[in-house]
Design an enzyme around this catalytic site. Structure first.
Site, PDB file in Angstrom:
ATOM      1  CG  ASN A   9      -1.729   1.223   1.406  1.00 11.78           C
ATOM      2  OD1 ASN A   9      -1.753   2.071   0.500  1.00 11.78           O
ATOM      3  ND2 ASN A   9      -2.415   1.346   2.528  1.00 11.78           N
ATOM      4  CE  LYS A  11      -0.117   3.154   4.822  1.00 12.89           C
ATOM      5  NZ  LYS A  11       0.004   3.238   6.281  1.00 12.89           N
ATOM      6  CG  HIS A  95      -5.756   2.002   5.462  1.00 11.84           C
ATOM      7  ND1 HIS A  95      -5.287   2.912   6.375  1.00 11.84           N
ATOM      8  CD2 HIS A  95      -4.743   1.131   5.234  1.00 11.84           C
ATOM      9  CE1 HIS A  95      -4.035   2.607   6.682  1.00 11.84           C
ATOM     10  NE2 HIS A  95      -3.680   1.529   6.009  1.00 11.84           N
ATOM     11  CD  GLU A  97      -2.824   5.505   6.847  1.00 17.42           C
ATOM     12  OE1 GLU A  97      -2.838   5.492   5.604  1.00 17.42           O
ATOM     13  OE2 GLU A  97      -1.905   4.979   7.527  1.00 17.42           O
ATOM     14  CD  GLU A 167      -3.379  -2.375   7.383  1.00 16.91           C
ATOM     15  OE1 GLU A 167      -2.303  -2.646   6.834  1.00 16.91           O
ATOM     16  OE2 GLU A 167      -3.976  -1.291   7.203  1.00 16.91           O
ATOM     17  N   GLY A 173       2.668   2.289  10.793  1.00 17.43           N
ATOM     18  CA  GLY A 173       3.624   3.386  10.640  1.00 17.43           C
ATOM     19  C   GLY A 173       4.375   3.737  11.919  1.00 17.43           C
ATOM     20  CB  SER A 212       5.422  -1.829  11.998  1.00 20.65           C
ATOM     21  OG  SER A 212       5.016  -0.504  12.275  1.00 20.65           O
TER      22      SER A 212
END
Ligand code: 13P
Length: 254
Positions: A9, A11, A95, A97, A167, A173, A212
């Site tokens: 991904n 991003k 996701h 985010e 996730e 991250g 991660s």
């Protein structure tokens, strides 16, 4: 036997130059690797270029989002049919985010799931708890709620030819991956939750871990029975690191 899937991904990262270079490097690094499906999800604007650059390789194309509408007056959106038209196979939805920055609800994400299935695309449904929820012991309840939104509207059969990505938000991250045992426990719970509705579908659904993942921790994560691959953020922007993760999945799931 489930075939592992490792997906990058990207991003909000990339440029024409980077698409060309990273894909060229990945093609080289992965030319002799099999036993693992591989996909990359660049930003929308580079999907067409990526598809052309991937031509003839076994690396598949993913997108990072899709709208629930197929066409019309929806400024700034991209439809499932458009993604299909440019050769996309997978579409990441839900996701964290997007849940956080774009206030996407479980119900909206379930609608996206339905639209993608209808278009013949493979949804990669991201679920996972925040750090606060984790500390409050709500991991399973959060994952169940996020899965239930899809189960309620589409039933367990919807997860046939679909992908789930667990996730944990606190691992995204941050460099702080879930331990293999922690991730395995949640993956087992997710599979068990689907199995309550349809054991056959649950046994077959790919459940990726994301958060991660890097070349150093991938092999141990993939050694867990219910971890069927990874959704990789940062490390997918480096060809050598991403290729190591793919190789680890292919080896672990032989
Ligand atoms: P990182 O691998 O950078 O933690 O990101 C994970 C992720 O969000 C993949 O969708």
């Amino acid at each position: 036997m489930r075939h592992p899937l490792v997906m990058g991904n990207w991003k909000l990262n990339g440029s024409r130059q980077m698409v060309n270079q990273l894909i060229a490097d990945l093609r080289q690094e992965l030319s002799s690797v099999d036993g693992c499906d591989v996909a990359i999800a660049p930003p929308f604007v580079y999907l067409d270029l990526a598809k052309h650059t991937l031509s003839g390789s076994r690396i598949l194309l993913g997108a990072q989002n899709a709208d629930i509408n197929l066409s019309g007056a929806f400024t700034g959106e991209t439809s499932a049919n458009m993604l299909k038209d440019v050769g996309t196979k997978y579409v990441i939805i839900g996701h964290s985010e997007r849940r956080t920055y774009h206030k996407e609800s479980d119900e909206l994400i379930a609608e996206k799931f339905a639209v993608l299935k209808e278009a013949g695309l493979i949804p990669v449904l991201c679920i996972g708890e925040t750090e606060t929820e984790n500390e409050a012991g709500q991991t399973e309840a959060v994952c169940a709620r996020q899965l239930d939104a899809v189960l309620k509207t589409m039933g367990a059969a919807a997860f046939e030819d679909s992908v789930i990505a667990y996730e944990p938000v606190w691992a995204i991250g941050t460099g702080k991956s879930a331990t293999p045992a922690q991730a395995q426990a949640v993956h087992k719970f997710i599979r068990g939750h689907i199995a309550k509705h349809n054991a056959d579908v649950a046994a077959k659904v790919i459940i990726q871990y994301g958060g991660s993942v890097n070349a150093g921790n991938a092999a141990e994560l993939f050694s867990q029975p219910d971890i069927d691959g990874a959704l990789v953020g940062g490390a997918s922007l480096k060809a050598d690191a991403f290729a190591e993760i793919v190789k680890a999945a292919a080896k672990a799931k032989k």
